[in-house]
Each structure stands twice: as structure tokens, then as C-alpha cells.
Design a protein around this motif. Structure first.
Motif, PDB file in Angstrom:
ATOM      1  N   LYS A 136       3.843  15.370  -1.425  1.00 40.14           N
ATOM      2  CA  LYS A 136       3.661  13.974  -1.010  1.00 40.14           C
ATOM      3  C   LYS A 136       2.618  13.867   0.096  1.00 40.14           C
ATOM      4  O   LYS A 136       1.858  12.904   0.147  1.00 40.14           O
ATOM      5  CB  LYS A 136       4.997  13.387  -0.539  1.00 40.14           C
ATOM      6  CG  LYS A 136       5.998  13.235  -1.654  1.00 40.14           C
ATOM      7  CD  LYS A 136       7.342  12.759  -1.113  1.00 40.14           C
ATOM      8  CE  LYS A 136       8.388  12.755  -2.197  1.00 40.14           C
ATOM      9  NZ  LYS A 136       9.724  12.431  -1.678  1.00 40.14           N
ATOM     10  N   ASP A 137       2.573  14.860   0.970  1.00 42.65           N
ATOM     11  CA  ASP A 137       1.594  14.853   2.058  1.00 42.65           C
ATOM     12  C   ASP A 137       0.165  14.885   1.519  1.00 42.65           C
ATOM     13  O   ASP A 137      -0.696  14.125   1.981  1.00 42.65           O
ATOM     14  CB  ASP A 137       1.797  16.070   2.973  1.00 42.65           C
ATOM     15  CG  ASP A 137       3.129  16.052   3.702  1.00 42.65           C
ATOM     16  OD1 ASP A 137       3.634  14.942   3.967  1.00 42.65           O
ATOM     17  OD2 ASP A 137       3.653  17.143   3.991  1.00 42.65           O
ATOM     18  N   ILE A 145      -3.030   6.843   2.412  1.00 41.21           N
ATOM     19  CA  ILE A 145      -1.817   6.056   2.673  1.00 41.21           C
ATOM     20  C   ILE A 145      -0.792   6.959   3.345  1.00 41.21           C
ATOM     21  O   ILE A 145      -0.988   8.169   3.462  1.00 41.21           O
ATOM     22  CB  ILE A 145      -1.241   5.445   1.364  1.00 41.21           C
ATOM     23  CG1 ILE A 145      -0.957   6.536   0.327  1.00 41.21           C
ATOM     24  CG2 ILE A 145      -2.193   4.408   0.780  1.00 41.21           C
ATOM     25  CD1 ILE A 145      -0.347   6.058  -0.968  1.00 41.21           C
ATOM     26  N   THR A 146       0.327   6.359   3.761  1.00 39.05           N
ATOM     27  CA  THR A 146       1.369   7.146   4.416  1.00 39.05           C
ATOM     28  C   THR A 146       2.273   7.800   3.366  1.00 39.05           C
ATOM     29  O   THR A 146       2.315   7.381   2.198  1.00 39.05           O
ATOM     30  CB  THR A 146       2.242   6.258   5.328  1.00 39.05           C
ATOM     31  OG1 THR A 146       2.950   5.315   4.512  1.00 39.05           O
ATOM     32  CG2 THR A 146       1.400   5.526   6.367  1.00 39.05           C
ATOM     33  N   VAL A 147       3.010   8.808   3.812  1.00 35.68           N
ATOM     34  CA  VAL A 147       3.970   9.481   2.928  1.00 35.68           C
ATOM     35  C   VAL A 147       5.043   8.481   2.491  1.00 35.68           C
ATOM     36  O   VAL A 147       5.485   8.507   1.331  1.00 35.68           O
ATOM     37  CB  VAL A 147       4.600  10.703   3.645  1.00 35.68           C
ATOM     38  CG1 VAL A 147       5.717  11.305   2.816  1.00 35.68           C
ATOM     39  CG2 VAL A 147       3.544  11.747   3.955  1.00 35.68           C
ATOM     40  N   GLU A 151       6.235   7.521  -1.315  1.00 34.27           N
ATOM     41  CA  GLU A 151       7.630   7.503  -1.759  1.00 34.27           C
ATOM     42  C   GLU A 151       7.982   6.172  -2.408  1.00 34.27           C
ATOM     43  O   GLU A 151       8.716   6.126  -3.402  1.00 34.27           O
ATOM     44  CB  GLU A 151       8.562   7.794  -0.582  1.00 34.27           C
ATOM     45  CG  GLU A 151       8.472   9.227  -0.124  1.00 34.27           C
ATOM     46  CD  GLU A 151       9.234   9.505   1.159  1.00 34.27           C
ATOM     47  OE1 GLU A 151       9.695   8.543   1.837  1.00 34.27           O
ATOM     48  OE2 GLU A 151       9.359  10.693   1.499  1.00 34.27           O
ATOM     49  N   LYS A 152       7.457   5.073  -1.861  1.00 33.90           N
ATOM     50  CA  LYS A 152       7.709   3.754  -2.461  1.00 33.90           C
ATOM     51  C   LYS A 152       7.086   3.664  -3.856  1.00 33.90           C
ATOM     52  O   LYS A 152       7.709   3.140  -4.785  1.00 33.90           O
ATOM     53  CB  LYS A 152       7.156   2.635  -1.558  1.00 33.90           C
ATOM     54  CG  LYS A 152       7.974   2.400  -0.322  1.00 33.90           C
ATOM     55  CD  LYS A 152       7.401   1.285   0.518  1.00 33.90           C
ATOM     56  CE  LYS A 152       8.208   1.112   1.793  1.00 33.90           C
ATOM     57  NZ  LYS A 152       7.679   0.030   2.636  1.00 33.90           N
ATOM     58  N   HIS A 153       5.857   4.187  -4.009  1.00 31.60           N
ATOM     59  CA  HIS A 153       5.220   4.207  -5.335  1.00 31.60           C
ATOM     60  C   HIS A 153       6.051   5.050  -6.317  1.00 31.60           C
ATOM     61  O   HIS A 153       6.249   4.648  -7.467  1.00 31.60           O
ATOM     62  CB  HIS A 153       3.801   4.774  -5.244  1.00 31.60           C
ATOM     63  CG  HIS A 153       2.777   3.801  -4.778  1.00 31.60           C
ATOM     64  ND1 HIS A 153       2.290   2.794  -5.564  1.00 31.60           N
ATOM     65  CD2 HIS A 153       2.135   3.687  -3.568  1.00 31.60           C
ATOM     66  CE1 HIS A 153       1.384   2.100  -4.890  1.00 31.60           C
ATOM     67  NE2 HIS A 153       1.284   2.618  -3.670  1.00 31.60           N
ATOM     68  N   LEU A 154       6.538   6.193  -5.851  1.00 35.23           N
ATOM     69  CA  LEU A 154       7.343   7.062  -6.722  1.00 35.23           C
ATOM     70  C   LEU A 154       8.656   6.384  -7.118  1.00 35.23           C
ATOM     71  O   LEU A 154       9.076   6.466  -8.281  1.00 35.23           O
ATOM     72  CB  LEU A 154       7.620   8.401  -6.033  1.00 35.23           C
ATOM     73  CG  LEU A 154       6.411   9.325  -5.883  1.00 35.23           C
ATOM     74  CD1 LEU A 154       6.762  10.535  -5.019  1.00 35.23           C
ATOM     75  CD2 LEU A 154       5.913   9.773  -7.252  1.00 35.23           C
ATOM     76  N   THR A 155       9.277   5.703  -6.166  1.00 37.32           N
ATOM     77  CA  THR A 155      10.520   4.987  -6.462  1.00 37.32           C
ATOM     78  C   THR A 155      10.264   3.876  -7.478  1.00 37.32           C
ATOM     79  O   THR A 155      11.022   3.712  -8.445  1.00 37.32           O
ATOM     80  CB  THR A 155      11.117   4.394  -5.170  1.00 37.32           C
ATOM     81  OG1 THR A 155      11.350   5.461  -4.247  1.00 37.32           O
ATOM     82  CG2 THR A 155      12.409   3.665  -5.453  1.00 37.32           C
ATOM     83  N   ARG A 156       9.191   3.129  -7.278  1.00 36.53           N
ATOM     84  CA  ARG A 156       8.821   2.065  -8.206  1.00 36.53           C
ATOM     85  C   ARG A 156       8.547   2.640  -9.609  1.00 36.53           C
ATOM     86  O   ARG A 156       9.017   2.104 -10.611  1.00 36.53           O
ATOM     87  CB  ARG A 156       7.583   1.330  -7.672  1.00 36.53           C
ATOM     88  CG  ARG A 156       7.306   0.013  -8.328  1.00 36.53           C
ATOM     89  CD  ARG A 156       6.128  -0.741  -7.692  1.00 36.53           C
ATOM     90  NE  ARG A 156       6.228  -0.784  -6.229  1.00 36.53           N
ATOM     91  CZ  ARG A 156       5.259  -0.432  -5.394  1.00 36.53           C
ATOM     92  NH1 ARG A 156       4.094  -0.043  -5.843  1.00 36.53           N
ATOM     93  NH2 ARG A 156       5.428  -0.500  -4.093  1.00 36.53           N
TER      94      ARG A 156
END
Length: 169
Positions: A136-137, A145-147, A151-156
Motif C-alpha cells: 500500500k505504501d 495519495i495517502t495510504v 485503503e478506501k479505494h481497495l475497500t470500494r
């Protein structure tokens, strides 16, 4: 097959069938197999119209011996294949199965279609993380973008793909 050749093959069958059956039975010890091999001898003779059928019993028994050699080769190949299966059985190596290949292609096509429905950034992040195994880093740094945003993109992406594909992913 012409009628004359057919009659000659029938005559050869009457004359040599018992001898061929005995020949095969001594070697294969299975009546059904001997019957099949005997029939195959006459089939091969009948399939060669340009060859004189009345070339004697030597030719018939040469065909019979060749059939036995072919049979032995096939059995050796099967034996080697079974041994190979036995060796790789404990190694957790999966065999190529046409049905599994077809199912995998279908699953991949469905995944590709579902990924195409996502916005390009979310799709790219999902592919990099889940398929390319990037951290993710590294993904966050690459996209600037931030980690947490990764994570939000991955969750979506997971929510959308799970809704579209179910538990297949």
C-alpha cells in the motif's frame, strides 16, 4: 472396400481367426482383448486395398505382432503417466483440467468486466495491490495519495467486486 476384397478378408478370417485368437490369448490373457486385437488385424488388412490379401499367414501374424508392440507401448505410456501422477500427487501440484481452464477463463472475463466498471484509479489500485502484490505504501507513493486513501479505494473496489461477483474473488 470392394466386394472381392471383402470376400477375401472373410475367408482369411474363417481360416486364421482361431489361430490369431490363440496367439493373442497366450500373450494378453484376456479373451475380450484377444478378440479386439484379432478384429483389429482383419480391419487393418481390409483397410489396405492395394495390398494382396492372400499373402499368407506370415503377414497376418506380422500385423498381429505389431499390434502387440503398439499395445505394449501404449501401456508403458499409461504406466509412466500414472507413476508421474503418483509422484506429483503429494506435491500439491494441480493437473491441467479442461473444465477448470474454461471456468478460470470465464472467471477472469467476469473479473475483467467488473474491474472495467470501476473508476480507473480504483481499478488500477486494486490490480496493483491484489494481483501485482504491491504494498500500500508503494501504491500510495506512486499515485501521490495517502495510504488511507489507497485503503478506501481497495475497500470500494472489494465492495463493488463482491457485489458483482459474489464469493468468487
Amino acid at each position: 472396400m470392394n466386394a472381392a476384397l471383402g470376400r477375401e478378408v472373410v475367408e482369411l478370417s474363417r481360416e486364421f481367426r482361431p489361430a490369431l485368437m490363440a496367439f493373442f490369448l497366450r500373450r494378453v490373457h484376456d479373451h475380450a482383448e484377444a478378440e479386439d486385437l484379432t478384429q483389429e488385424v482383419f480391419s487393418r488388412i481390409a483397410a489396405q486395398p492395394d495390398m494382396p490379401v492372400r499373402s499368407g499367414s506370415a503377414y497376418l501374424f506380422q500385423v498381429a505382432a505389431n499390434l502387440l508392440r503398439d499395445r505394449a507401448r501404449r501401456q508403458q505410456v499409461r504406466r509412466n503417466y500414472r507413476e508421474t501422477l503418483g509422484q506429483i500427487d503429494g506435491e500439491a501440484i494441480e493437473l491441467i483440467d479442461p473444465y477448470r481452464v474454461t471456468a478460470a477463463r470465464s472467471s477472469m472475463a467476469a473479473l475483467r468486466a467488473a474491474l472495467d466498471e470501476l473508476d480507473p484509479t480504483t481499478s488500477a489500485i486494486f490490480v496493483l495491490y491484489r494481483l501485482e502484490h504491491m504494498s500500500k505504501d508503494v501504491i500510495a507513493e506512486g499515485f501521490g495519495i495517502t495510504v488511507r486513501t489507497v485503503e478506501k479505494h481497495l475497500t470500494r473496489a472489494m465492495a463493488r467486486l463482491t457485489a458483482r461477483l459474489g464469493d468468487a474473488i
